[in-house]
Design a protein around this motif. Structure first.
Motif, PDB file in Angstrom:
ATOM      1  N   ILE A  17     -12.046 -24.609  18.392  1.00  0.00           N
ATOM      2  CA  ILE A  17     -13.437 -24.520  16.828  1.00  0.00           C
ATOM      3  C   ILE A  17     -14.282 -23.340  17.151  1.00  0.00           C
ATOM      4  O   ILE A  17     -14.689 -22.804  16.631  1.00  0.00           O
ATOM      5  N   LEU A  18     -14.834 -24.266  19.102  1.00  0.00           N
ATOM      6  CA  LEU A  18     -16.141 -23.136  18.631  1.00  0.00           C
ATOM      7  C   LEU A  18     -15.877 -21.524  19.495  1.00  0.00           C
ATOM      8  O   LEU A  18     -16.423 -20.374  18.453  1.00  0.00           O
ATOM      9  N   LYS A  19     -14.521 -21.075  20.073  1.00  0.00           N
ATOM     10  CA  LYS A  19     -14.412 -19.637  19.929  1.00  0.00           C
ATOM     11  C   LYS A  19     -13.896 -18.810  18.761  1.00  0.00           C
ATOM     12  O   LYS A  19     -14.640 -18.281  18.319  1.00  0.00           O
ATOM     13  N   PRO A  26     -22.110 -31.411  20.789  1.00  0.00           N
ATOM     14  CA  PRO A  26     -21.960 -31.437  19.352  1.00  0.00           C
ATOM     15  C   PRO A  26     -21.168 -31.876  18.607  1.00  0.00           C
ATOM     16  O   PRO A  26     -20.392 -32.394  18.161  1.00  0.00           O
ATOM     17  N   SER A  27     -20.075 -30.393  18.670  1.00  0.00           N
ATOM     18  CA  SER A  27     -19.272 -30.547  17.981  1.00  0.00           C
ATOM     19  C   SER A  27     -18.051 -31.297  18.955  1.00  0.00           C
ATOM     20  O   SER A  27     -17.626 -31.685  18.269  1.00  0.00           O
ATOM     21  N   ASN A  35      -5.831 -31.359  12.456  1.00  0.00           N
ATOM     22  CA  ASN A  35      -6.663 -30.974  10.894  1.00  0.00           C
ATOM     23  C   ASN A  35      -7.764 -30.724  11.207  1.00  0.00           C
ATOM     24  O   ASN A  35      -9.209 -30.149  10.285  1.00  0.00           O
ATOM     25  N   CYS A  36      -8.445 -31.703  12.370  1.00  0.00           N
ATOM     26  CA  CYS A  36      -9.682 -31.820  12.346  1.00  0.00           C
ATOM     27  C   CYS A  36     -10.282 -29.841  12.770  1.00  0.00           C
ATOM     28  O   CYS A  36     -11.467 -29.723  12.258  1.00  0.00           O
ATOM     29  N   MET A  37      -9.607 -29.791  13.207  1.00  0.00           N
ATOM     30  CA  MET A  37     -10.099 -28.315  13.951  1.00  0.00           C
ATOM     31  C   MET A  37      -9.798 -27.016  12.923  1.00  0.00           C
ATOM     32  O   MET A  37     -10.657 -26.661  13.279  1.00  0.00           O
ATOM     33  N   ASN A  38      -8.611 -27.604  12.512  1.00  0.00           N
ATOM     34  CA  ASN A  38      -8.804 -26.387  11.200  1.00  0.00           C
ATOM     35  C   ASN A  38     -10.214 -26.421  10.552  1.00  0.00           C
ATOM     36  O   ASN A  38     -11.110 -25.507  10.115  1.00  0.00           O
ATOM     37  N   LEU A  57     -14.002 -23.379   9.937  1.00  0.00           N
ATOM     38  CA  LEU A  57     -14.219 -22.815   9.260  1.00  0.00           C
ATOM     39  C   LEU A  57     -15.697 -23.266   8.850  1.00  0.00           C
ATOM     40  O   LEU A  57     -16.476 -22.831   8.005  1.00  0.00           O
ATOM     41  N   SER A  58     -15.590 -24.608   8.713  1.00  0.00           N
ATOM     42  CA  SER A  58     -17.189 -25.529   8.151  1.00  0.00           C
ATOM     43  C   SER A  58     -18.308 -25.035   9.213  1.00  0.00           C
ATOM     44  O   SER A  58     -19.104 -24.290   8.182  1.00  0.00           O
TER      45      SER A  58
END
Lengths: 212, 266
Positions: free
Chosen positions: B81-83, B95-96, B137-140, B144-145
């Protein structure tokens, strides 16, 4: 009112401005000039804590621009940019946006107060029903100023605001900002604006110099 | 009813099917051939390894192992996610991760405790695939967010500063940026819920039917998973965004530059 004491600002290892000392007295109209990228906007943003300074100090009244005072300092100051962002659906929502924040809740202006402010800036009250996205650059700027009047701001930081103004907007903005007792620290290249300011400074190679 | 196993020859033919898209990509001179081949090999190896691991996980069926597996995939998802969002792992890892864990674990808990109720509750056959589906799905959504939220703030710093000058607290000042980031990141999930069953037959449902489940049972699971995905997505997005705020702003309430990943040179 606003004082810079030997201020330096560096960004990404590069010194943008250095040894900036300047006092803007209450009610004074001061303008900064300089090439694009010379650090004028950065200096303006530093007054409201938008950019960290690397040396020296900035004061607004008796308050130093430090984290403990920043909220009180921000209450005093309005910042107007060339193309003010309008984030709400209608002009009315944008005008009254600050009153949706906790700091101003319950202090909403009356319809008569709003009308008086709009009148002062030569804005037709019907504009409030318009979609924000359809407003011209000049109308947006006048609405932002109207919002600042409703919040009783005394100090205005104006960043190149005349470049997007039509003739009608220009008259209204000039007479409000430059003929009132508000303190104005601005950036401009507009000869008419510069001619009506009390003092003119140029930033060149990171150094501030007063034009005589 | 057992699913028909795919014979080895049929499986080999499956890879030959790739020749057609590879030929088309080559004709169009897209230069994607090498990337496609690497991704197909990686996908196959990863899935086979996971298949072997899952077989072991299902056979042992231990709470500790299941929890450990979920923790590992949450960490991998969080790093991804962060990358992909262009954010610094060193600044926003915790936090993420907490946001992803909130979204995944709350919904997974509800699924296992109240909806499916397998025996034991930590049955690997349910716990692992459900966690994987929610997490994927959370990852995708979080990529984006987070990307839209922080790049939006960086791009429109003047508007953000104007909100602070109008007396907004940090939460009030970031609210419009957060609203926009969440709205646009949820759009694909909402669009997919609108057309599911008409335009597309979801993978999980198709897999279950091929695996021998009755279509109505498969549909119930699919509805459960769609509602779960949507809920975990919203929870994890909101949690990640809010939990990251204290790490992303300095004492003057301005966005820290160091939360963005350093751009590679060259």
């Amino acid at each position: 009112m606003i004082s810079f004491e030997a201020v330096a600002i560096s960004m990404q290892g590069r010194t943008l401005v250095r040894d900036i000392s300047l006092s803007v007295m209450a009610g004074e109209k001061v303008v900064l000039r300089g090439r694009s990228g010379s650090g004028k906007s950065t200096l303006l943003k530093a007054v409201v804590g938008g950019t960290p300074i690397t040396a020296g100090a900035i004061r607004v009244g008796s308050l130093a621009v430090v984290p403990e005072n920043i909220q009180r300092i921000r209450q005093e100051i309005a910042y107007i940019s060339q193309e003010p962002g309008m984030s709400r659906e209608t002009a009315a929502e944008d005008l009254l946006l600050p009153f949706t924040f906790k700091a101003h809740s319950g202090k909403e202006p009356t319809a008569a107060q709003i009308e008086a402010v709009l009148d002062r800036l030569l804005l037709d009250p019907a504009i409030l029903r318009q979609k924000s996205a359809t407003l011209s650059g000049g109308e947006k700027q006048r609405l932002v100023i109207a919002r600042a009047i409703l919040l009783d701001k005394r100090i205005f930081l104006a960043d190149e605001i005349t470049s997007a103004l039509d003739a009608e907007s220009k008259d209204a903005v000039f007479s409000f900002l430059l003929e009132s007792d508000h303190t104005v620290l601005s950036i401009s290249h507009d000869p008419e604006w510069i001619g009506r300011c009390s003092r003119v400074f140029t930033i060149e190679n990171g150094i501030l110099r007063e034009e005589k | 009813m057992e699913a028909l196993d795919i014979p080895l020859t049929g499986f080999a033919l499956l890879y030959l099917l790739l020749l057609l898209p590879l030929y088309l990509l080559r004709r169009l001179k897209l230069g994607l051939g090498r990337e496609v081949l690497i991704s197909v090999v990686r996908m196959s190896v990863q899935l086979f390894l996971v298949g072997i691991y899952l077989k072991y996980l299902f056979a042992v069926n231990s709470l500790l192992l299941n929890v450990l597996w979920i923790m590992v995939i949450m960490v991998v998802a969080n790093l991804n996610i962060l990358k992909k969002a262009g954010l610094a792992v060193t600044k926003l890892f915790w936090p993420s991760l907490a946001g992803v864990a909130c979204g995944t674990l709350v919904v997974l808990g509800i699924f296992l405790l109240l909806v499916v109720r397998p025996t034991p509750l930590y049955d690997a056959r349910y716990m692992i695939p459900l966690a994987g589906m929610l997490l994927g799905n959370c990852m995708n959504g979080n990529i984006l967010s987070l990307e839209r939220f922080y790049s939006g703030l960086r791009k429109d710093e003047s508007t953000f500063l104007t909100y602070l000058l109008m007396g907004a607290t940090l939460k009030e000042a970031v609210h419009p940026f957060m609203r926009e980031a969440i709205r646009s990141s949820l759009a694909p999930t909402i669009a997919s819920m609108m057309t599911i069953g008409i335009v597309s037959l979801p993978g999980m449902m198709t897999g279950q039917i091929l695996g021998g489940s009755f279509p109505l049972v498969a549909i119930k699971y699919q509805i459960m998973i769609m509602i779960g995905i949507f809920s975990s997505l919203v929870i994890s997005m909101v949690a990640s965004l809010y939990l990251s705020l204290p790490f992303a702003f300095d004492s003057m309430l301005m966005l820290k530059d160091e939360i963005f990943a350093a751009k590679k040179k060259g």
